[in-house]
Design a protein around this motif. Sequence first.
Motif, short mmCIF file in Angstrom:
data_model
loop_
_atom_site.label_atom_id
_atom_site.label_comp_id
_atom_site.label_asym_id
_atom_site.label_seq_id
_atom_site.Cartn_x
_atom_site.Cartn_y
_atom_site.Cartn_z
N ILE A 1 4.45 -1.13 12.94
CA ILE A 1 3.38 -0.35 13.57
C ILE A 1 1.99 -0.83 13.15
O ILE A 1 1.06 -0.80 13.95
CB ILE A 1 3.59 1.17 13.30
N ASP A 2 1.85 -1.32 11.93
CA ASP A 2 0.53 -1.76 11.47
C ASP A 2 0.23 -3.22 11.84
O ASP A 2 -0.86 -3.71 11.58
CB ASP A 2 0.41 -1.60 9.95
N ALA B 1 7.51 9.41 15.45
CA ALA B 1 8.09 8.58 14.40
C ALA B 1 6.99 8.31 13.39
O ALA B 1 6.09 7.51 13.65
CB ALA B 1 8.62 7.28 14.99
N ALA C 1 6.39 7.96 9.05
CA ALA C 1 6.83 8.05 7.65
C ALA C 1 5.91 8.97 6.85
O ALA C 1 6.33 9.56 5.86
CB ALA C 1 6.84 6.66 7.03
N GLN C 2 4.66 9.07 7.30
CA GLN C 2 3.74 9.96 6.57
C GLN C 2 4.15 11.42 6.76
O GLN C 2 4.15 12.20 5.81
CB GLN C 2 2.30 9.75 7.07
N ARG D 1 -2.11 12.69 4.02
CA ARG D 1 -0.92 13.40 4.52
C ARG D 1 0.09 13.62 3.40
O ARG D 1 0.69 14.69 3.29
CB ARG D 1 -0.33 12.63 5.70
N LYS E 1 0.84 -1.21 0.00
CA LYS E 1 0.00 0.00 0.00
C LYS E 1 0.86 1.25 0.00
O LYS E 1 0.63 2.18 -0.78
CB LYS E 1 -0.93 -0.05 1.23
N SER E 2 1.87 1.29 0.87
CA SER E 2 2.72 2.49 0.96
C SER E 2 3.42 2.76 -0.37
O SER E 2 3.49 3.90 -0.85
CB SER E 2 3.80 2.28 2.03
N LYS F 1 -4.62 5.51 14.70
CA LYS F 1 -4.70 4.83 13.39
C LYS F 1 -6.16 4.84 12.92
O LYS F 1 -6.95 5.64 13.41
CB LYS F 1 -4.13 3.41 13.51
N GLU G 1 1.07 5.51 19.24
CA GLU G 1 0.60 5.83 17.88
C GLU G 1 -0.60 4.96 17.46
O GLU G 1 -1.34 5.32 16.56
CB GLU G 1 1.74 5.69 16.87
N ARG H 1 -0.11 17.29 12.83
CA ARG H 1 1.27 16.83 12.67
C ARG H 1 1.85 17.17 11.29
O ARG H 1 3.07 17.23 11.16
CB ARG H 1 1.36 15.33 12.96
N ARG I 1 2.88 5.93 -3.30
CA ARG I 1 4.05 6.73 -3.71
C ARG I 1 4.30 6.63 -5.21
O ARG I 1 4.70 7.60 -5.85
CB ARG I 1 5.28 6.30 -2.90
C1 S3P Z 1 2.57 4.69 6.27
C2 S3P Z 1 3.14 5.03 7.47
C3 S3P Z 1 2.61 4.56 8.76
C4 S3P Z 1 1.64 3.40 8.62
C5 S3P Z 1 0.68 3.61 7.49
C6 S3P Z 1 1.40 3.79 6.17
C7 S3P Z 1 3.16 5.22 5.01
O1 S3P Z 1 1.91 5.62 9.39
O2 S3P Z 1 0.94 3.19 9.82
O3 S3P Z 1 -0.21 2.51 7.38
O4 S3P Z 1 2.83 4.73 3.92
O5 S3P Z 1 3.99 6.15 5.11
P1 S3P Z 1 2.66 6.77 10.23
O6 S3P Z 1 3.45 7.56 9.29
O7 S3P Z 1 1.55 7.58 10.84
O8 S3P Z 1 3.48 6.08 11.25
#
Ligand code: S3P
Length: 448
Positions: A319-320, A167, A169-170, A99, A22-23, A347, A343, A127, A27
């Motif tokens: 995290i997921d 912490a 990544a989003q 985000r 998914k991530s 979610k 965190e 954030r 992108r």
């Molecule tokens: C993601 C980052 C994570 C994760 C989300 C996907 C991403 O979230 O939980 O499912 O694709 O950058 P956070 O950035 O809020 O930790």
Amino acid sequence: MTRLVAHSSTSLSGCVSVPGDKSISHRALIFGALAVGETRVEGLLEGEDVRATARVLSQLGAEVRRNVDGVWQVFGVGIGGLHEPADLLDFGNSGTAARLLLGVLAGHPLTAFATGDASLRRRPMGRIVEPLKGMGASFVARSGGRLPLAITGASAPAPQTYRLPVASAQVKSAVLLAGLAAPGDTTALEPEPTRDHSERMLRAFGADVRVEAAEDGRAVTVTGQPELMGTAVTVPGDPSSAAFPLVAGLICAGSDLTLPNVGVNPLRTGLFETLTEMGADLVLENRRELAGEPVADLRVRSSALTGIEVPPARAPAMIDEYPVLAVAAACAEGTSVFRGLGELRVKESDRLTAVARGLAACGVAVEETEDSLTVHGRGPGRVAGGAEIKADLDHRIAMAFLVLGLAGQAPVAIDDARTIETSFPAFADLMRGLGADIRAGEMAGETA
Ligand code: S3P
């Protein structure tokens, strides 16, 4: 409402491909839209979240289309080339879409109005609002910086160095995406390393991205105003989706599964390490590189698991995966403790409470604090089940408890499983293909 009920199952077997990451899928579409020329994406996740990103990018003037062969094509407009959208942008259930794309919009001199579903409208956007304001964007948002909100992007985006308070990544990616439109270097300082798909893919599109050790954490820097060039992206299978058949294979007796072509980026594999430490018979075979990301085939056989303490430092790399890890812990012998989970409360739902309540309803003793979860494992075959769990628009809660139902003494039902469409549309069919007894419809039993 689409109720699904998982019944006790054994001997799951076969070789099945989980959907694209998914991530990485989000992108690929976003960077493709910001590049010049054509980007071709193979293996894109065709779930609701990624479709929301595709729809929003089309509203902003990029051409995004799916070919009959399942390959997606994006014809980008170049950095700064997106148009003001004529209508509201709806990010659906997707925090990543919201985000990252608000980061993109912050670098464009246009005004847009954004919203999402009831789950996304509960989630914090402050954030990203804070760093994006620092780069020159302005916002009108609900209290707590929540959606719906209006953004006016910067007419002269300013590069900045931003220290992430969480912490995420989003947040890191939102800052880097806004930085693409600014002259000079934009740096995100992260306290703990988080998934680096943006960094890897930006480089593949031709951007200059540097990662350096910083005083407390690491510094990720992008040089603004590059010319991104359209490229070919092959999306690996999503380790966060593989987690569900993987845990099902571990806790259903007599199982032996292979999940080919799963992403094993070290910033995503905390679950695999944790399960291995719990005694899982999990082997990563045929390790290789696929379009800049490490992948492997996962071979999993049912295993006797023991409880474990997971250190907080591992949280960003899994995290997921805590909901389904908690399911594995419920079927293990002994106690498991997971810390540093603050965190999880922000979610798609408050996952800490959702997991604690759901496990308790299935007869598993748990303790929940503000940022930790303790699960007293019942041991194999000794989880009662017999509960109906509210999915509350959270795909991972829905899938985790369906997996638990496969190993429960009584069935487990999910009230509304439509939310699974966001990340794993074929979940129920794929699990049935392995031999899992997952049925649509009613369940006689208790209601949680
Ligand atoms: C993601 C980052 C994570 C994760 C989300 C996907 C991403 O979230 O939980 O499912 O694709 O950058 P956070 O950035 O809020 O930790």
